[in-house]
Design an enzyme around this catalytic site. Structure first.
Site, PDB file in Angstrom:
ATOM      1  N   GLY A 198       0.771  -1.242   0.000  1.00 31.43           N
ATOM      2  CA  GLY A 198       0.000   0.000   0.000  1.00 31.43           C
ATOM      3  C   GLY A 198       0.795   1.281   0.000  1.00 31.43           C
ATOM      4  N   ARG A 222       6.861  -4.404  17.201  1.00 36.74           N
ATOM      5  CA  ARG A 222       6.511  -4.411  18.629  1.00 36.74           C
ATOM      6  C   ARG A 222       7.694  -4.832  19.490  1.00 36.74           C
ATOM      7  NH1 ARG A 222       1.133  -7.965  17.846  1.00 36.74           N
ATOM      8  NH2 ARG A 222       2.452  -8.777  16.184  1.00 36.74           N
ATOM      9  N   PRO A 275      -7.270   4.757  -1.328  1.00 31.38           N
ATOM     10  CA  PRO A 275      -7.527   3.321  -1.546  1.00 31.38           C
ATOM     11  C   PRO A 275      -6.376   2.687  -2.326  1.00 31.38           C
ATOM     12  CG  PRO A 275      -9.383   4.687  -2.276  1.00 31.38           C
ATOM     13  CD  PRO A 275      -8.225   5.604  -2.023  1.00 31.38           C
ATOM     14  N   PRO A 287      -2.146  10.735   5.667  1.00 32.53           N
ATOM     15  CA  PRO A 287      -2.895  10.482   4.429  1.00 32.53           C
ATOM     16  C   PRO A 287      -4.391  10.667   4.669  1.00 32.53           C
ATOM     17  CG  PRO A 287      -1.711   8.496   5.221  1.00 32.53           C
ATOM     18  CD  PRO A 287      -1.718   9.490   6.322  1.00 32.53           C
ATOM     19  N   GLY A 288      -5.073  11.174   3.667  1.00 34.12           N
ATOM     20  CA  GLY A 288      -6.531  11.111   3.678  1.00 34.12           C
ATOM     21  C   GLY A 288      -6.947   9.755   3.142  1.00 34.12           C
ATOM     22  N   TYR A 344      -7.790  11.296  12.362  1.00 37.13           N
ATOM     23  CA  TYR A 344      -8.592  11.138  13.582  1.00 37.13           C
ATOM     24  C   TYR A 344      -7.744  11.284  14.841  1.00 37.13           C
ATOM     25  CZ  TYR A 344      -7.925   6.045  12.441  1.00 37.13           C
ATOM     26  OH  TYR A 344      -7.453   4.815  12.090  1.00 37.13           O
ATOM     27  N   ARG A 385       6.575  -7.951   8.813  1.00 33.25           N
ATOM     28  CA  ARG A 385       6.580  -9.327   9.314  1.00 33.25           C
ATOM     29  C   ARG A 385       6.491 -10.384   8.220  1.00 33.25           C
ATOM     30  NH1 ARG A 385       1.293  -8.436  12.600  1.00 33.25           N
ATOM     31  NH2 ARG A 385       0.962  -7.529  10.540  1.00 33.25           N
TER      32      ARG A 385
HETATM   33  P1  NAP Z   1      -1.462  -1.594   4.928  1.00 31.18           P
HETATM   34  O1  NAP Z   1      -1.355  -1.866   3.471  1.00 31.18           O
HETATM   35  O2  NAP Z   1      -2.358  -2.442   5.774  1.00 31.18           O
HETATM   36  O3  NAP Z   1       0.022  -1.644   5.488  1.00 31.18           O
HETATM   37  C1  NAP Z   1       0.356  -1.841   6.811  1.00 31.18           C
HETATM   38  C2  NAP Z   1       1.799  -2.310   6.792  1.00 31.18           C
HETATM   39  O4  NAP Z   1       2.271  -2.386   8.144  1.00 31.18           O
HETATM   40  C3  NAP Z   1       1.956  -3.691   6.173  1.00 31.18           C
HETATM   41  O5  NAP Z   1       3.006  -3.660   5.220  1.00 31.18           O
HETATM   42  C4  NAP Z   1       2.335  -4.589   7.339  1.00 31.18           C
HETATM   43  O6  NAP Z   1       3.263  -5.573   6.911  1.00 31.18           O
HETATM   44  C5  NAP Z   1       2.996  -3.595   8.285  1.00 31.18           C
HETATM   45  N1  NAP Z   1       2.865  -4.038   9.680  1.00 31.18           N
HETATM   46  C6  NAP Z   1       1.719  -4.259  10.370  1.00 31.18           C
HETATM   47  N2  NAP Z   1       2.007  -4.687  11.607  1.00 31.18           N
HETATM   48  C7  NAP Z   1       3.364  -4.739  11.691  1.00 31.18           C
HETATM   49  C8  NAP Z   1       4.273  -5.133  12.718  1.00 31.18           C
HETATM   50  N3  NAP Z   1       3.834  -5.566  13.911  1.00 31.18           N
HETATM   51  N4  NAP Z   1       5.599  -5.060  12.466  1.00 31.18           N
HETATM   52  C9  NAP Z   1       6.054  -4.642  11.265  1.00 31.18           C
HETATM   53  N5  NAP Z   1       5.253  -4.249  10.251  1.00 31.18           N
HETATM   54  C10 NAP Z   1       3.920  -4.315  10.475  1.00 31.18           C
HETATM   55  O7  NAP Z   1      -1.871  -0.076   5.255  1.00 31.18           O
HETATM   56  P2  NAP Z   1      -1.807   1.272   4.382  1.00 31.18           P
HETATM   57  O8  NAP Z   1      -3.181   1.603   3.973  1.00 31.18           O
HETATM   58  O9  NAP Z   1      -0.733   1.172   3.358  1.00 31.18           O
HETATM   59  O10 NAP Z   1      -1.422   2.300   5.508  1.00 31.18           O
HETATM   60  C11 NAP Z   1      -0.102   2.755   5.689  1.00 31.18           C
HETATM   61  C12 NAP Z   1      -0.105   3.835   6.744  1.00 31.18           C
HETATM   62  O11 NAP Z   1      -0.979   4.888   6.364  1.00 31.18           O
HETATM   63  C13 NAP Z   1      -0.588   3.355   8.122  1.00 31.18           C
HETATM   64  O12 NAP Z   1       0.168   4.013   9.122  1.00 31.18           O
HETATM   65  C14 NAP Z   1      -2.031   3.815   8.155  1.00 31.18           C
HETATM   66  O13 NAP Z   1      -2.518   4.007   9.462  1.00 31.18           O
HETATM   67  C15 NAP Z   1      -1.934   5.129   7.394  1.00 31.18           C
HETATM   68  N6  NAP Z   1      -3.194   5.578   6.779  1.00 31.18           N
HETATM   69  C16 NAP Z   1      -3.664   4.998   5.649  1.00 31.18           C
HETATM   70  C17 NAP Z   1      -4.820   5.500   5.040  1.00 31.18           C
HETATM   71  C18 NAP Z   1      -5.332   4.936   3.731  1.00 31.18           C
HETATM   72  O14 NAP Z   1      -6.287   5.488   3.162  1.00 31.18           O
HETATM   73  N7  NAP Z   1      -4.774   3.879   3.195  1.00 31.18           N
HETATM   74  C19 NAP Z   1      -5.494   6.573   5.627  1.00 31.18           C
HETATM   75  C20 NAP Z   1      -5.015   7.121   6.802  1.00 31.18           C
HETATM   76  C21 NAP Z   1      -3.837   6.632   7.374  1.00 31.18           C
HETATM   77  P3  NAP Z   1       3.294  -7.076   7.548  1.00 31.18           P
HETATM   78  O15 NAP Z   1       1.885  -7.561   7.576  1.00 31.18           O
HETATM   79  O16 NAP Z   1       4.185  -7.794   6.582  1.00 31.18           O
HETATM   80  O17 NAP Z   1       3.917  -6.954   8.915  1.00 31.18           O
END
Ligand code: NAP
Length: 289
Positions: free
Chosen positions: A32, A80, A205, A201-202, A160, A53
């Site tokens: 993502g 963690r 998707p 980020p907003g 948020y 992970r």
């Molecule tokens: P995502 O695709 O679910 O990515 C989350 C990533 O974090 C995965 O690569 C996962 O990899 C890694 N991760 C999760 N737990 C972990 C752990 N314990 N140790 C190491 N790595 C870990 O999410 P995303 O949408 O790209 O979001 C990326 C960031 O943007 C996040 O901080 C999210 O809160 C923020 N965000 C996203 C949106 C949006 O619209 N997409 C909006 C607001 C904020 P593994 O599973 O391989 O560990």
């Protein structure tokens, strides 16, 4: 009409080679938004380290960066665990060198009414999103302080953090902590040459969204019409913001959180719409203790 589309993928506002000779570590950089951020740094010459992970996520990140001709190293790490983070930094330093940029992007999240949230769910999300972000920042800073070298940290947040996040009590509280941490650490580590900024980020998707988050998004059929920009974010737009914040052109920006969301979080309506509970929004029945 809404906000115009950005330039195409592959374009950049920064000069080519801005990050030549730099190592950039992106946690969660194989999926993502993390992958999109890593990609933009790689386009500008950075060597990329990815930590998360799951092997399939690490492989996807390596493939994306290698496909651009960039140097990339993936390391399995659960953020963690402070010891695992230290070992990951050792490994990255050995292969690529000490990262000059750390993007704390990894986080965990899923929607759930607060009254249904198990203590384990609360602890897990806070542990990954808040504690993991701090542990990575701490490891990065300690190594730079020891070396006497500057660096730049970007913590990926969520809006948020300011407003609260109904349906996401764990993540919203953790992201509020992440935003607050930006402000504390920027002051503590500025004297040592370390910038600390937030990037929010907003709605962006992407194909890697978890089923829980995607299912939540799919409750709204027309996503563009629900944004003041009349469109969602393009992942490269977040990558461009991240590369700017960590670039030499942003050296006096620290302790700031940049929101890239087309003004969605400031959205208010002239008259209040009827309140719909989180349970109803999620299609859940009455609370069962
Ligand atoms: P995502 O695709 O679910 O990515 C989350 C990533 O974090 C995965 O690569 C996962 O990899 C890694 N991760 C999760 N737990 C972990 C752990 N314990 N140790 C190491 N790595 C870990 O999410 P995303 O949408 O790209 O979001 C990326 C960031 O943007 C996040 O901080 C999210 O809160 C923020 N965000 C996203 C949106 C949006 O619209 N997409 C909006 C607001 C904020 P593994 O599973 O391989 O560990």
């Amino acid at each position: 009409m809404g906000l115009p589309e950005p330039p195409p993928s592959g374009a950049s506002a920064l000069p080519p080679g801005t990050f030549d000779g730099h190592v950039v570590l992106v946690t969660g950089g194989g999926t993502g938004l993390g992958k999109a951020i890593a990609t933009e740094f790689a386009r500008l010459g950075a060597d990329i380290a990815i930590a998360s992970r799951k092997p399939e996520h690490l492989d996807a990140g390596v493939k994306a960066i290698a496909g651009l001709g960039g140097r990339v190293h993936a390391v399995a790490c659960d953020i963690r665990d402070p010891e695992a983070i230290s070992a990951a930094f050792d490994d990255i330093e050995r292969v690529l060198g000490l990262p000059q940029v750390l993007v704390n992007n990894a986080a965990a999240n899923f929607p759930v009414p607060a009254e249904d949230m198990s203590p384990n769910a609360w602890r897990t999300v806070v542990d990954i999103t808040l504690n993991g972000t701090f542990f990575c920042a701490r490891e990065f800073a300690r190594r730079h302080l020891a070396e006497g070298t500057p660096g730049s940290i970007i913590n990926v947040g969520a809006s948020y953090a300011w407003t609260g996040g109904p349906g996401f009590a764990h993540s919203a509280a953790a992201k509020a902590g992440v935003k607050n941490m930006v402000e504390t650490l920027a002051v503590e580590w500025g004297p040592y040459g370390i910038q600390v900024n937030g990037l929010v980020p907003g709605l962006f998707p992407h194909d890697d969204m978890t089923a829980d988050i995607k299912g939540n998004l799919d409750r709204t059929s027309e996503k563009d019409a629900c944004q003041p920009a009349m469109r969602v974010g393009r992942v490269r737009e977040l990558g461009w913001a991240a590369t700017f914040l960590a670039s030499p052109y942003a050296r006096f920006i620290s302790g700031h959180t940049l929101v890239v969301d087309g003004a969605n979080w400031q959205r208010r309506t002239l008259t209040n719409p009827p309140v719909v509970t989180v349970r109803e929004q999620m299609g859940k029945g009455p609370f069962q203790p």
